[in-house]
Write an enzyme that holds these catalytic residues in place. Structure first.
Site, PDB file in Angstrom:
ATOM      1  N   SER A   9      61.573  77.666  25.368  1.00  0.00           N
ATOM      2  CA  SER A   9      61.923  76.354  24.819  1.00  0.00           C
ATOM      3  C   SER A   9      63.414  76.284  24.534  1.00  0.00           C
ATOM      4  O   SER A   9      64.062  77.312  24.338  1.00  0.00           O
ATOM      5  CB  SER A   9      61.156  76.108  23.514  1.00  0.00           C
ATOM      6  OG  SER A   9      61.672  74.963  22.853  1.00  0.00           O
ATOM      7  N   HIS A  10      63.950  75.057  24.506  1.00  0.00           N
ATOM      8  CA  HIS A  10      65.336  74.869  24.115  1.00  0.00           C
ATOM      9  C   HIS A  10      65.563  75.235  22.652  1.00  0.00           C
ATOM     10  O   HIS A  10      66.671  75.503  22.231  1.00  0.00           O
ATOM     11  CB  HIS A  10      65.750  73.398  24.290  1.00  0.00           C
ATOM     12  CG  HIS A  10      66.068  73.052  25.698  1.00  0.00           C
ATOM     13  ND1 HIS A  10      65.143  73.097  26.702  1.00  0.00           N
ATOM     14  CD2 HIS A  10      67.237  72.668  26.280  1.00  0.00           C
ATOM     15  CE1 HIS A  10      65.725  72.739  27.834  1.00  0.00           C
ATOM     16  NE2 HIS A  10      66.988  72.486  27.610  1.00  0.00           N
ATOM     17  N   SER A  11      64.500  75.188  21.888  1.00  0.00           N
ATOM     18  CA  SER A  11      64.618  75.416  20.455  1.00  0.00           C
ATOM     19  C   SER A  11      63.879  76.685  20.062  1.00  0.00           C
ATOM     20  O   SER A  11      62.708  76.873  20.386  1.00  0.00           O
ATOM     21  CB  SER A  11      64.029  74.218  19.698  1.00  0.00           C
ATOM     22  OG  SER A  11      63.619  74.602  18.410  1.00  0.00           O
ATOM     23  N   GLY A  43      69.189  75.355  23.534  1.00  0.00           N
ATOM     24  CA  GLY A  43      69.448  75.702  24.930  1.00  0.00           C
ATOM     25  C   GLY A  43      68.501  76.809  25.340  1.00  0.00           C
ATOM     26  O   GLY A  43      67.615  77.191  24.573  1.00  0.00           O
ATOM     27  N   SER A  69      65.919  72.160  31.863  1.00  0.00           N
ATOM     28  CA  SER A  69      66.680  73.370  32.136  1.00  0.00           C
ATOM     29  C   SER A  69      65.928  74.622  31.680  1.00  0.00           C
ATOM     30  O   SER A  69      66.250  75.728  32.127  1.00  0.00           O
ATOM     31  CB  SER A  69      68.078  73.309  31.531  1.00  0.00           C
ATOM     32  OG  SER A  69      68.018  73.346  30.140  1.00  0.00           O
TER      33      SER A  69
END
Lengths: 229, 210
Positions: A9-11, A43, A69
């Protein structure tokens, strides 16, 4: 050892929280978070994903991702790995897919079936096949079931997430095809869509070598109120 | 001039300089049509590459690019991380263990990089992405190399100029990939930050050989 799962995950908080949620329903499955960047920002990090994949081991690993991403970073990780065989990316909503995958893995499903369980949560008309499903078994549902049973839900909360995980996880490990009120008994999300509250009668139909055990398994859980008030 | 490991180290060092110098410009471009993190992310990523170069000296251009790929993918954070990471990784694979890069090998490496970006990001020419800088650069480098040029500097220059023109050509485009695509027609009139950073990278390759 079961199939393991990596959450990208981005977080960091989302990854950690999703893992925490799924682990409650699949205590024996190795589920590892790879969230955020190396320095704790929003990110994704190839290094974190590679480290998680290395640590995951087991009989194959299914990777779940959140946004664009994260998918690219997970794909990049597979490109970097020397032997990516046994590592599969699942195209599924993160939380629902993760929980379904974790339950399938807990039930002993193989890596393909775990990914299928995750991807089955993408929406209606795309329900997962039960783990351990074999070619040709799809036709048996037109035949009379080998065993049936009707059981009334007695716990206050009815068929919510935790009971659905118990039912689906147990049925997935049996050699039987099971439907409960028409949905796949080995699909946690399928069971949750029943919206079955206290007092609802579950009609269980089972086919296959373990048909009797499957019905008995559901009976024992339902009558014990899933261990809940 | 030969394109060897020393050139690659200088190229990556100049990339880091360019990202630091153009950090604010990239942030401003990205603020208009994205999430305004591109300048900061690229600067951070290449500063991390610089730090790696300080720890050990790569023996071939391919080794330098592979280290860069790994570092960018781990440090950039945004979509540019896996995209540039894949570009450098595929270029490194194309170059293999060669000690030096000739004009044709440079064209091949650029093509491999561009193909990696396309494979990862699923963008096509005209989508207002970094692909719009890379594809003209690949074509220009190929044409220069096929023209029998043994002047490797000429091939580097051709690629850089084509990438710069390609970045400018993204101005009127309507974004169809990435965060900017949410803006639809409002994305027209802005230059794509990824195309600009791509042109900076290919211009740095010229500077390292000059």
């Amino acid at each position: 050892m079961t199939v393991s799962i990596v959450v990208v995950s981005h977080s960091e908080k989302i990854a950690d929280g999703a893992v925490e949620l799924a682990a409650q329903m699949a205590p024996d499955v190795v589920i590892l978070p790879a969230g955020g960047t190396d320095d704790g920002r929003i990110g994704t990090s190839l290094g974190k994903v590679l480290a998680a994949l290395e640590q995951a081991g087991g009989e194959g690993t299914v990777v779940l991702t959140d946004l664009g991403s994260a998918v690219m970073t997970a794909e990049s990780a597979l490109e970097f790995l020397e032997s990516p065989a046994g590592v599969l990316l699942a195209d599924a909503p993160l939380v629902e897919g993760l929980v379904a995958a974790a339950v399938a893995a807990q039930g002993g499903a193989d890596v393909q079936a775990v990914r299928q369980a995750a991807e089955g949560t993408r929406g209606p008309g795309n329900q997962p096949q039960p783990a351990g499903w074999e070619a040709g078994r799809g036709s048996v549902s037109s035949a009379a079931p080998d065993c049936t049973g009707d059981f009334e839900l007695v716990n206050q909360a009815g068929m919510h997430a935790r009971p659905a995980a118990k039912v689906a996880g147990g049925l997935a490990s049996l050699d039987a095809e099971v439907t409960i009120n028409g949905v796949d008994g080995a699909s946690m999300t399928g069971l949750m869509t029943l919206g079955a509250g206290k007092g609802t009668v579950l009609h269980v139909e089972a086919w296959g070598a373990d048909a009797e055990r499957a019905v008995e398994y559901v009976r024992s859980l339902v009558e014990a109120g899933f261990g809940e008030p | 001039m030969v394109l060897d490991a020393n050139w690659a180290v200088k190229w990556l060092t100049l990339c880091a300089q360019a990202m630091a110098e153009h950090r604010v410009e990239l942030i401003e471009l990205d603020r208009a049509i994205g999430d305004s993190d591109h300048g900061e992310n690229m600067d951070r990523g290449f500063q991390a590459v610089l730090a790696k170069l300080g720890e050990s000296t790569p023996e071939t251009p391919g080794a330098a690019l592979k280290m860069t790929a790994m570092t960018l993918m781990s440090k950039v954070g945004g979509a540019a991380g896996p995209l540039y990471g894949t570009a450098f990784l595929r270029a490194a694979t194309a170059l293999g263990d060669s000690a030096q890069i000739d004009p044709s090998a440079w064209a091949d490496a650029l093509a491999a990089a561009r193909d990696g970006i396309v494979a990862r990001g699923k963008a096509e020419s005209g989508d207002k992405t970094m692909v719009d800088a890379w594809t003209p650069a690949v074509d220009a480098a190929r044409a220069a190399a096929d023209g029998g040029s043994t002047d490797v500097l000429g091939v580097l220059v051709a690629a850089a100029e084509a990438a710069e023109a390609g970045a400018v050509a993204t101005d009127p485009m309507i974004a169809r990939k990435g965060r900017a695509s949410y803006l639809g027609e409002r994305s027209a009139g802005h230059r794509d930050p990824g195309a600009v950073s791509s042109a900076l990278i290919l211009r740095a390759a010229v500077g390292a050989a000059a």
